[in-house]
Design a protein around this motif. Structure first.
Motif, short mmCIF file in Angstrom:
data_model
loop_
_atom_site.label_atom_id
_atom_site.label_comp_id
_atom_site.label_asym_id
_atom_site.label_seq_id
_atom_site.Cartn_x
_atom_site.Cartn_y
_atom_site.Cartn_z
N ASP A 21 32.14 -69.35 42.69
CA ASP A 21 33.40 -68.76 43.14
C ASP A 21 34.41 -69.82 43.60
O ASP A 21 35.57 -69.51 43.84
N MET A 22 33.96 -71.07 43.72
CA MET A 22 34.86 -72.10 44.25
C MET A 22 36.01 -72.37 43.27
O MET A 22 35.81 -72.44 42.06
N PHE A 23 37.21 -72.53 43.83
CA PHE A 23 38.38 -72.83 43.00
C PHE A 23 38.52 -74.34 42.85
O PHE A 23 38.67 -75.06 43.84
N LEU A 24 38.44 -74.81 41.61
CA LEU A 24 38.60 -76.24 41.35
C LEU A 24 40.06 -76.51 41.06
O LEU A 24 40.59 -76.06 40.05
N SER A 25 40.70 -77.23 41.94
CA SER A 25 42.12 -77.53 41.76
C SER A 25 42.35 -78.39 40.52
O SER A 25 41.56 -79.28 40.21
N GLU A 84 42.24 -83.42 25.82
CA GLU A 84 42.64 -82.87 27.11
C GLU A 84 43.46 -81.59 26.91
O GLU A 84 44.36 -81.55 26.06
N ILE A 85 43.13 -80.57 27.69
CA ILE A 85 43.78 -79.26 27.53
C ILE A 85 44.67 -79.00 28.74
O ILE A 85 44.23 -79.16 29.89
N ASP A 86 45.91 -78.59 28.48
CA ASP A 86 46.86 -78.28 29.56
C ASP A 86 46.32 -77.12 30.40
O ASP A 86 45.90 -76.09 29.87
N GLY A 87 46.32 -77.31 31.71
CA GLY A 87 45.83 -76.26 32.61
C GLY A 87 44.34 -76.37 32.88
O GLY A 87 43.82 -75.72 33.79
N VAL A 88 43.63 -77.16 32.08
CA VAL A 88 42.19 -77.33 32.31
C VAL A 88 41.94 -78.73 32.90
O VAL A 88 41.44 -78.87 34.01
N HIS A 89 42.32 -79.77 32.13
CA HIS A 89 42.14 -81.13 32.64
C HIS A 89 43.29 -81.52 33.56
O HIS A 89 43.08 -82.17 34.60
N TYR A 90 44.48 -81.17 33.20
CA TYR A 90 45.68 -81.40 34.02
C TYR A 90 46.69 -80.32 33.70
O TYR A 90 46.60 -79.67 32.65
N HIS A 91 47.65 -80.13 34.60
CA HIS A 91 48.89 -79.46 34.24
C HIS A 91 49.85 -80.55 33.78
O HIS A 91 50.26 -81.39 34.60
N PHE A 92 50.16 -80.59 32.49
CA PHE A 92 51.05 -81.64 31.97
C PHE A 92 52.50 -81.18 32.12
O PHE A 92 52.92 -80.19 31.51
N ILE A 93 53.24 -81.89 32.97
CA ILE A 93 54.63 -81.51 33.21
C ILE A 93 55.52 -82.75 33.11
O ILE A 93 55.02 -83.88 33.10
N GLY A 123 49.61 -85.29 41.09
CA GLY A 123 49.67 -84.57 42.36
C GLY A 123 48.84 -83.30 42.34
O GLY A 123 48.40 -82.83 41.29
N THR A 124 48.62 -82.74 43.54
CA THR A 124 47.85 -81.50 43.69
C THR A 124 48.78 -80.34 44.01
O THR A 124 49.36 -80.29 45.09
N PRO A 125 48.95 -79.40 43.07
CA PRO A 125 49.83 -78.24 43.32
C PRO A 125 49.32 -77.41 44.51
O PRO A 125 48.13 -77.10 44.58
N ARG A 126 50.23 -77.09 45.43
CA ARG A 126 49.85 -76.39 46.64
C ARG A 126 49.64 -74.88 46.44
O ARG A 126 48.73 -74.29 47.02
N ILE A 127 50.47 -74.25 45.61
CA ILE A 127 50.46 -72.79 45.53
C ILE A 127 49.13 -72.21 45.05
O ILE A 127 48.59 -71.30 45.68
N PRO A 128 48.54 -72.75 43.96
CA PRO A 128 47.24 -72.20 43.54
C PRO A 128 46.16 -72.36 44.61
O PRO A 128 45.29 -71.50 44.75
N VAL A 129 46.25 -73.47 45.36
CA VAL A 129 45.28 -73.71 46.44
C VAL A 129 45.42 -72.63 47.51
O VAL A 129 44.44 -72.00 47.93
N ASP A 130 46.67 -72.38 47.94
CA ASP A 130 46.89 -71.38 49.00
C ASP A 130 46.51 -69.97 48.53
O ASP A 130 45.99 -69.17 49.31
N MET A 188 38.12 -76.81 45.94
CA MET A 188 37.67 -78.19 45.79
C MET A 188 38.79 -79.06 45.21
O MET A 188 39.33 -78.75 44.15
N LEU A 189 39.13 -80.11 45.93
CA LEU A 189 40.08 -81.10 45.43
C LEU A 189 39.32 -82.40 45.13
O LEU A 189 38.72 -82.98 46.04
N GLU A 190 39.35 -82.82 43.88
CA GLU A 190 38.71 -84.09 43.54
C GLU A 190 39.83 -85.12 43.49
O GLU A 190 40.55 -85.23 42.50
#
Lengths: 198, 198
Positions: free
Chosen positions: A31-35, A47-56, A82-89, A99-101
């Motif tokens: 159930d843990m959310f991997l950022s 590398e897949i967008d949204g899986v390995h990174y959000h490419f922006i 960077g680590t997006p805050r909204i999905p974490v919250d 989990m933030l790696e």
């Protein structure tokens, strides 16, 4: 009060096996959310967008900084990460652990904003073993490996501030220790006192 | 540096099952040193000197206070009770963990001297269950039980400062959580960083 989600940070030198240990630990903690980090660098092969990174792009990244939508960020080799805050919250609000790696510098930024984050450092069993793993991986030049080893020693010096320190001499044992930590960090009075009835 | 011993404190209202949970947990942690309190009250039927308490006289107790040989102490119903410091320090020096089963006030005294002590609060699943257990024990008068329940509510209010909070709705699960805590508290950087070789 429902089960509270908690932020866990996993740091450790490149080549220490963070991904492998985490993957093993997740089997008991599905159930843990991997950022997923955001980055301005382009995707590499596979590398897949949204899986390995959000490419922006740079514009989008700078807007996220302006709007305080990153828990931490850094520049590296001309690109932003960077680590997006909204999905974490959102995950935390749903009672999920997160989990933030991220590296030691990123961990310091997150911890300054979220002092209840739990910081775990994963270390190789020895420096020679770390070098061996980096060489065997076959993805880096000798120069790059030397850079990574220097950086690893700098990072390790800051591990003393972490809450926990796990040595990855055995993936399954290291993963079991991670799961022990995930479990025990929910044994806190703030989360449980209200459960004593009437 | 060898494995460092650590002080664990277990508090919780009379009747919450501290002894039973601890006994169960100790099966997985047989090396832990269980501190034996000193007291000036006389032994009750079946109590053995050095096992249930160290039975000493007022003079000896006051000397221990003077010589800073008690980690905590208190007076209760005209008698003194305290935790002898020397056996605790000897066990720690041998790398053994130490368990102090003491009340919230004692825990505060120990924590002031040893801020690395880990404080665990054991709670009953409900107030009605606590009352039921105290009644079933058959050792206390109705008046005494009322006193214990009032004291339990006062103690519980201070549990928010503890590191961990365990609810004893199932002895085996509560004991397993204790053992999780004993294990994880040794995953600290200060104890492990030196284990990374060369």
């Amino acid at each position: 009060m429902e089960k509270q989600g908690k932020i866990f940070i996993l740091s450790g030198p490149s080549g220490c096996g963070k991904g492998t240990v985490l993957k093993s630990a997740m089997r008991e903690h599905p159930d843990m959310f991997l950022s997923v980090s955001a980055t301005t660098r382009g995707p590499r092969q596979g590398e897949i967008d949204g899986v390995h990174y959000h490419f922006i792009d740079d514009d989008a990244f700078l807007k996220m900084i302006d709007r305080d939508q990153l828990l931490e960020h850094a520049g590296y080799a001309g690109n932003f990460y960077g680590t997006p805050r909204i999905p974490v919250d959102e995950a935390l609000d749903q009672g999920r652990d997160v989990m933030l790696e991220i590296d030691v510098q990123g961990a310091q930024q997150v911890y300054a904003k979220r002092p209840d984050a739990v910081r775990i450092f994963l270390a190789p069993p020895s420096w020679s073993e770390l070098e061996r793993r980096l060489v065997n991986r076959g993805t880096d030049s000798a120069d790059k490996i030397r850079q990574r080893l220097t950086r690893a020693r700098d990072e390790m010096a800051l591990a003393v501030d972490y809450d926990y320190f796990i040595i990855n001499d055995d993936v399954e044992r290291a993963a079991a220790e991670l799961n022990d930590i995930f479990r025990v960090e929910h044994f806190k009075p703030a989360e449980r006192m209200h459960l004593v009835k009437d």
